[in-house]
Design an enzyme around this catalytic site. Structure first.
Site, mmCIF file in Angstrom:
data_model
loop_
_atom_site.group_PDB
_atom_site.id
_atom_site.type_symbol
_atom_site.label_atom_id
_atom_site.label_comp_id
_atom_site.label_asym_id
_atom_site.label_seq_id
_atom_site.Cartn_x
_atom_site.Cartn_y
_atom_site.Cartn_z
ATOM 1 N N GLU A 1 9.223 12.493 -4.359
ATOM 2 C CA GLU A 1 8.335 13.641 -4.301
ATOM 3 C C GLU A 1 7.979 13.852 -5.493
ATOM 4 O O GLU A 1 6.973 15.465 -4.966
ATOM 5 C CB GLU A 1 8.504 14.101 -3.176
ATOM 6 C CG GLU A 1 8.463 12.915 -1.647
ATOM 7 C CD GLU A 1 8.066 13.433 -0.667
ATOM 8 O OE1 GLU A 1 8.981 14.842 0.162
ATOM 9 O OE2 GLU A 1 7.543 13.285 0.830
ATOM 10 N N ALA A 2 8.927 13.954 -5.987
ATOM 11 C CA ALA A 2 8.397 14.661 -7.169
ATOM 12 C C ALA A 2 8.556 14.104 -8.413
ATOM 13 O O ALA A 2 8.246 12.933 -8.649
ATOM 14 C CB ALA A 2 9.764 15.092 -8.369
ATOM 15 N N ILE B 1 7.224 7.119 -10.374
ATOM 16 C CA ILE B 1 6.161 7.108 -9.908
ATOM 17 C C ILE B 1 5.670 7.141 -12.089
ATOM 18 O O ILE B 1 4.621 6.587 -11.171
ATOM 19 C CB ILE B 1 5.332 8.000 -9.491
ATOM 20 C CG1 ILE B 1 5.768 8.014 -7.636
ATOM 21 C CG2 ILE B 1 4.154 8.805 -9.566
ATOM 22 C CD1 ILE B 1 5.623 9.458 -6.921
ATOM 23 N N GLU C 1 16.223 11.276 -12.512
ATOM 24 C CA GLU C 1 14.505 12.175 -13.067
ATOM 25 C C GLU C 1 13.230 12.466 -12.872
ATOM 26 O O GLU C 1 12.140 12.865 -13.747
ATOM 27 C CB GLU C 1 15.196 12.084 -14.600
ATOM 28 C CG GLU C 1 15.619 12.769 -16.186
ATOM 29 C CD GLU C 1 15.412 14.896 -16.053
ATOM 30 O OE1 GLU C 1 14.713 14.774 -16.333
ATOM 31 O OE2 GLU C 1 16.461 14.782 -16.755
ATOM 32 N N GLY D 1 0.909 -1.266 -0.188
ATOM 33 C CA GLY D 1 -0.193 0.084 -0.537
ATOM 34 C C GLY D 1 0.540 1.055 -0.009
ATOM 35 O O GLY D 1 0.460 2.432 0.450
ATOM 36 N N LYS E 1 5.889 21.882 -10.027
ATOM 37 C CA LYS E 1 7.411 22.084 -10.902
ATOM 38 C C LYS E 1 7.529 22.081 -12.022
ATOM 39 O O LYS E 1 6.298 21.201 -13.197
ATOM 40 C CB LYS E 1 7.149 20.247 -10.223
ATOM 41 C CG LYS E 1 8.834 20.290 -11.003
ATOM 42 C CD LYS E 1 9.139 18.320 -10.435
ATOM 43 C CE LYS E 1 10.771 18.091 -11.543
ATOM 44 N NZ LYS E 1 10.830 16.996 -11.139
ATOM 45 N N THR F 1 11.656 9.931 -12.466
ATOM 46 C CA THR F 1 10.915 9.036 -12.977
ATOM 47 C C THR F 1 9.810 7.132 -12.584
ATOM 48 O O THR F 1 8.897 7.115 -13.802
ATOM 49 C CB THR F 1 10.921 8.301 -14.125
ATOM 50 O OG1 THR F 1 12.230 8.028 -14.101
ATOM 51 C CG2 THR F 1 11.914 9.678 -15.898
ATOM 52 N N THR G 1 2.973 4.501 -2.487
ATOM 53 C CA THR G 1 1.809 4.925 -3.955
ATOM 54 C C THR G 1 1.749 3.947 -4.939
ATOM 55 O O THR G 1 0.697 4.052 -5.495
ATOM 56 C CB THR G 1 3.213 6.180 -4.457
ATOM 57 O OG1 THR G 1 3.650 7.142 -3.469
ATOM 58 C CG2 THR G 1 2.688 6.482 -5.959
ATOM 59 N N ALA G 2 2.388 2.528 -5.143
ATOM 60 C CA ALA G 2 2.133 1.818 -6.310
ATOM 61 C C ALA G 2 0.879 0.993 -6.481
ATOM 62 O O ALA G 2 0.069 1.194 -6.840
ATOM 63 C CB ALA G 2 3.674 1.332 -6.622
HETATM 64 C C1 LIG Z 1 15.755 8.121 -2.613
HETATM 65 C C2 LIG Z 1 14.759 7.290 -3.578
HETATM 66 C C3 LIG Z 1 14.358 8.593 -3.740
HETATM 67 C C4 LIG Z 1 13.189 8.631 -4.655
HETATM 68 N N1 LIG Z 1 12.450 9.510 -5.275
HETATM 69 C C5 LIG Z 1 11.126 9.624 -6.451
HETATM 70 C C6 LIG Z 1 11.546 11.176 -6.923
HETATM 71 O O1 LIG Z 1 11.396 11.494 -6.762
HETATM 72 N N2 LIG Z 1 10.139 10.357 -8.234
HETATM 73 C C7 LIG Z 1 9.208 9.764 -8.645
HETATM 74 O O2 LIG Z 1 8.905 9.187 -9.631
HETATM 75 N N3 LIG Z 1 9.837 8.805 -7.421
HETATM 76 C C8 LIG Z 1 11.098 8.337 -6.754
HETATM 77 N N4 LIG Z 1 11.369 6.749 -5.772
HETATM 78 C C9 LIG Z 1 10.486 6.329 -6.049
HETATM 79 C C10 LIG Z 1 8.969 5.689 -4.975
HETATM 80 O O3 LIG Z 1 9.970 5.896 -4.340
HETATM 81 C C11 LIG Z 1 8.740 4.797 -6.185
HETATM 82 O O4 LIG Z 1 8.370 4.467 -6.830
HETATM 83 C C12 LIG Z 1 7.494 4.645 -4.554
HETATM 84 O O5 LIG Z 1 6.986 5.703 -3.986
HETATM 85 C C13 LIG Z 1 6.366 3.915 -5.480
HETATM 86 O O6 LIG Z 1 6.530 2.625 -4.424
HETATM 87 P P1 LIG Z 1 6.229 1.465 -4.023
HETATM 88 O O7 LIG Z 1 4.452 1.523 -3.773
HETATM 89 O O8 LIG Z 1 6.453 -0.028 -5.076
HETATM 90 O O9 LIG Z 1 6.814 0.361 -2.476
HETATM 91 P P2 LIG Z 1 6.902 0.984 -0.954
HETATM 92 O O10 LIG Z 1 6.746 2.173 -0.727
HETATM 93 O O11 LIG Z 1 7.808 0.756 -0.517
HETATM 94 O O12 LIG Z 1 5.406 0.294 -0.477
HETATM 95 C C14 LIG Z 1 5.822 -1.022 -0.374
HETATM 96 C C15 LIG Z 1 4.178 -1.643 0.434
HETATM 97 O O13 LIG Z 1 4.001 -2.839 0.930
HETATM 98 C C16 LIG Z 1 3.658 -3.697 1.394
HETATM 99 N N5 LIG Z 1 5.050 -4.460 2.147
HETATM 100 C C17 LIG Z 1 6.113 -5.141 2.360
HETATM 101 N N6 LIG Z 1 5.959 -6.271 2.536
HETATM 102 C C18 LIG Z 1 5.140 -6.413 2.580
HETATM 103 C C19 LIG Z 1 4.578 -8.160 3.739
HETATM 104 N N7 LIG Z 1 5.490 -8.611 3.784
HETATM 105 N N8 LIG Z 1 3.754 -7.813 4.228
HETATM 106 C C20 LIG Z 1 2.268 -6.589 4.220
HETATM 107 N N9 LIG Z 1 2.788 -5.991 3.296
HETATM 108 C C21 LIG Z 1 4.154 -5.567 3.117
HETATM 109 C C22 LIG Z 1 4.663 -1.911 3.059
HETATM 110 O O14 LIG Z 1 3.707 -1.952 3.695
HETATM 111 C C23 LIG Z 1 4.009 -0.975 1.377
HETATM 112 O O15 LIG Z 1 2.584 -0.682 1.583
HETATM 113 C C24 LIG Z 1 12.401 7.715 -5.239
HETATM 114 C C25 LIG Z 1 13.296 6.264 -4.835
HETATM 115 C C26 LIG Z 1 14.162 6.355 -3.410
HETATM 116 C C27 LIG Z 1 14.970 4.695 -3.453
#
Ligand SMILES: Cc1cc2nc3c(=O)[nH]c(=O)nc-3n(C[C@H](O)[C@H](O)[C@H](O)COP(=O)(O)OP(=O)(O)OC[C@H]3O[C@@H](n4cnc5c(N)ncnc54)[C@H](O)[C@@H]3O)c2cc1C
Length: 495
Positions: free
Chosen positions: A48-49, A339, A335, A12, A77, A337, A14-15
């Site tokens: 966040e960007a 999100i 960049e 849960g 932005k 990218t 952003t993705a």
């Molecule tokens: C340093 C850094 C900077 C970034 N900056 C940018 C940016 O400026 N712009 C941009 O577009 N993107 C950026 N990103 C990427 C962006 O943060 C992600 O693409 C976005 O937040 C999506 O993350 P996610 O939802 O895939 O993963 P996460 O946010 O890690 O979510 C994972 C989810 O899975 C759940 N989960 C995991 N394991 C379990 C389990 N065993 N049981 C139940 N739930 C579980 C967690 O609780 C969480 O809800 C950045 C990433 C990094 C590392």
């Protein structure tokens, strides 16, 4: 009546929430959607960007811009300012706007090069409205009838919370709990997730949004990860938030250091900062010190270290599991990218959704498109590191001299020799994007197209002057960025 397809979204962040909300909004009558997440594990908490594609995506899924911005402390932005990338002391801008005016035959930078050869023309960056507005801290969504091209900075935690609220009220079921086991049927498809405490969540289609862990696609289905760290060596980041000490700038700052780079993302109430580095070239302590020494306000959170590996899942869709977000791969945030890639994966999934038929073919198509998209963005990100004159550290020596993908070698050589640039295969980075970064980091063409010589020199001069004057006039009409936000989308909470 056919039964609804049961979709289980694991994760849960952003993705996860963006996937759940998009599916329920556009295909909700056909799907029964459950999202499983663990408050204990939490999300990555950065990201966040954004880039302008997010606006079209939001309108497709019915997100109101003002409401979203007010709920997430968002600012506008207009691009990214890159400091110290080509050389120490340099600064250039990758703006979202169009630069000058192209003709069907030649790009604007080629007319500009002709002007420079004739002794006039000024700076290429003077011909872009968004860029000049950003530098002047100005913003409007329109200038007259002309739309301004922009994206957002937003609070990642607030964004997931905002999407969660909307998803739940649209019918997504949320299950709190840690996924501890995954069950497969005799064909290898995932059949259910078992949570800590024993609850089982069954589904027909599983979306892996568990972040870097890739619990379903990696741990369970064993899909290999293609490592790109030989091209993109960064494997760590340290993030910290600071108080805002100035009105929010309508752009992201990316500041290169001797071994890594730092981001500065201004929100309405605070600034997100972080340093991205490679542990091969910089220790965690040194990275933290560099980051803390280059902040502009008091820290309001503890610095937090994140580890990652750049690359991609060889198959983002395997069996009945589709990985979206960090579970499917990660380039690096240079960049902004990531999100965007979540949104394109969601669109692709909706177009190729496995309602029946030959799902293997659907998966193959999904995987082909995903690979092409990632490889294109990869080349653009590598360009920033490779096209540099910096030689002040082993980090820059590594990047300046490394082998880059053939597709990028070709693009850089074509620009260097002929001044020719073209949009990428997935139409994400336009000609202007490539030109701004290549020229911004010191790659200047030896030649340019002759279109600028078709006009009499005086005619070219007048057209260019008229363009610049029009841009300056437009920027003068725009509001201060901070004032615009205060009337358009003031934040709802003080977080
Ligand atoms: C340093 C850094 C900077 C970034 N900056 C940018 C940016 O400026 N712009 C941009 O577009 N993107 C950026 N990103 C990427 C962006 O943060 C992600 O693409 C976005 O937040 C999506 O993350 P996610 O939802 O895939 O993963 P996460 O946010 O890690 O979510 C994972 C989810 O899975 C759940 N989960 C995991 N394991 C379990 C389990 N065993 N049981 C139940 N739930 C579980 C967690 O609780 C969480 O809800 C950045 C990433 C990094 C590392």
């Amino acid at each position: 009546m056919n039964a609804k397809t049961k979709v289980v979204v694991a994760g849960g962040g952003t993705a996860g929430w963006l996937t759940a909300f998009s599916l329920v909004t556009r295909l909700g009558t056909l799907l029964d959607i459950t999202l499983v997440e663990s408050d204990q594990i939490g999300t990555v908490g950065v990201g966040e960007a954004t880039i302008p594609t997010m606006r079209a995506f939001h309108s497709l899924i019915g997100i109101d811009e003002k409401e979203f911005m007010a709920a997430t402390q968002a600012t506008f932005k207009l691009g990214i300012q890159f400091d110290n990338w080509g050389q120490q002391g340099d600064s250039y801008f990758h703006s979202f706007g169009e630069i000058g005016q192209r003709s069907w035959m030649a790009e604007f930078h080629e007319f500009w090069m002709e002007a420079k050869a004739q002794g006039f023309g000024g700076n290429l960056q003077d011909y872009c409205l968004e860029l000049k507005a950003a530098k002047a801290n100005k913003f409007s969504t329109f200038v007259g009838k002309k739309p301004v091209n922009f994206a957002y900075h937003m609070n990642a935690t607030d964004y997931a919370a905002y999407l969660r609220k909307k998803s739940e009220s649209a019918g997504v079921k949320r299950v709190e709990g840690r996924i501890e086991q995954i069950q497969n049927d005799e064909t290898g498809n995932i059949s259910s997730l078992t949570l800590k405490g024993g609850e089982q969540v069954f589904g027909d289609v599983f979306i892996d949004c568990t972040g870097f862990r890739g619990l379903l696609i990696g741990d369970n289905l064993d899909v290999e990860y293609e490592d790109w760290s030989h091209w993109l060596a960064a494997d760590s980041a340290i993030a910290v938030q600071t108080q805002a000490v100035e009105a929010p700038r309508p752009y992201t700052q990316s500041i290169a250091h001797s071994a890594g780079w730092q981001w500065r993302i201004p929100l309405q109430n605070r600034v997100g900062n972080g340093i991205v580095y490679s542990s091969q070239f910089l220790s965690e302590d040194e990275a933290r010190q560099t980051l803390l020494a280059n902040l502009t306000g008091q820290t309001i959170t503890e610095p937090r270290t994140l580890r990652f590996k750049t690359g991609r899942r060889k198959k983002a869709w395997h069996k009945n599991c589709i990985a979206i977000g960090l579970a499917s791969g990660f380039l690096e945030p240079l960049e902004s990218t990531s999100i965007h890639l979540v949104t394109t994966a969601i669109l692709r999934l909706m177009k190729l959704f496995p309602f029946g038929g030959n799902t293997t073919m659907l998966a193959e198509q999904f995987n082909r498109e995903t690979q092409l998209e990632l490889e294109t963005i990869r080349d653009f990100v590598i360009l920033h590191y490779h096209q540099t004159q910096r030689n002040d550290s082993p980090f820059w020596d590594h990047y300046r001299t490394m082998q880059v993908p053939d597709s990028l070698v070709h693009r850089m050589a074509m620009f260097r020799e002929n001044g020719y640039a073209w949009p990428d295969d997935v139409s994400l980075f336009r000609v202007d994007s490539w030109v701004q970064v290549m020229m911004g980091q010191g790659l200047m063409p030896k030649q340019h197209h002759g279109a600028g010589r078709v006009l009499p020199v005086e005619g070219l001069k007048q057209q260019m002057m008229a363009l610049r004057n029009m841009i300056d006039k437009s920027v003068a009409q725009m509001s201060e960025h901070g004032d615009f936000i205060q009337t358009y989308c003031p934040a709802q909470n003080g977080r």
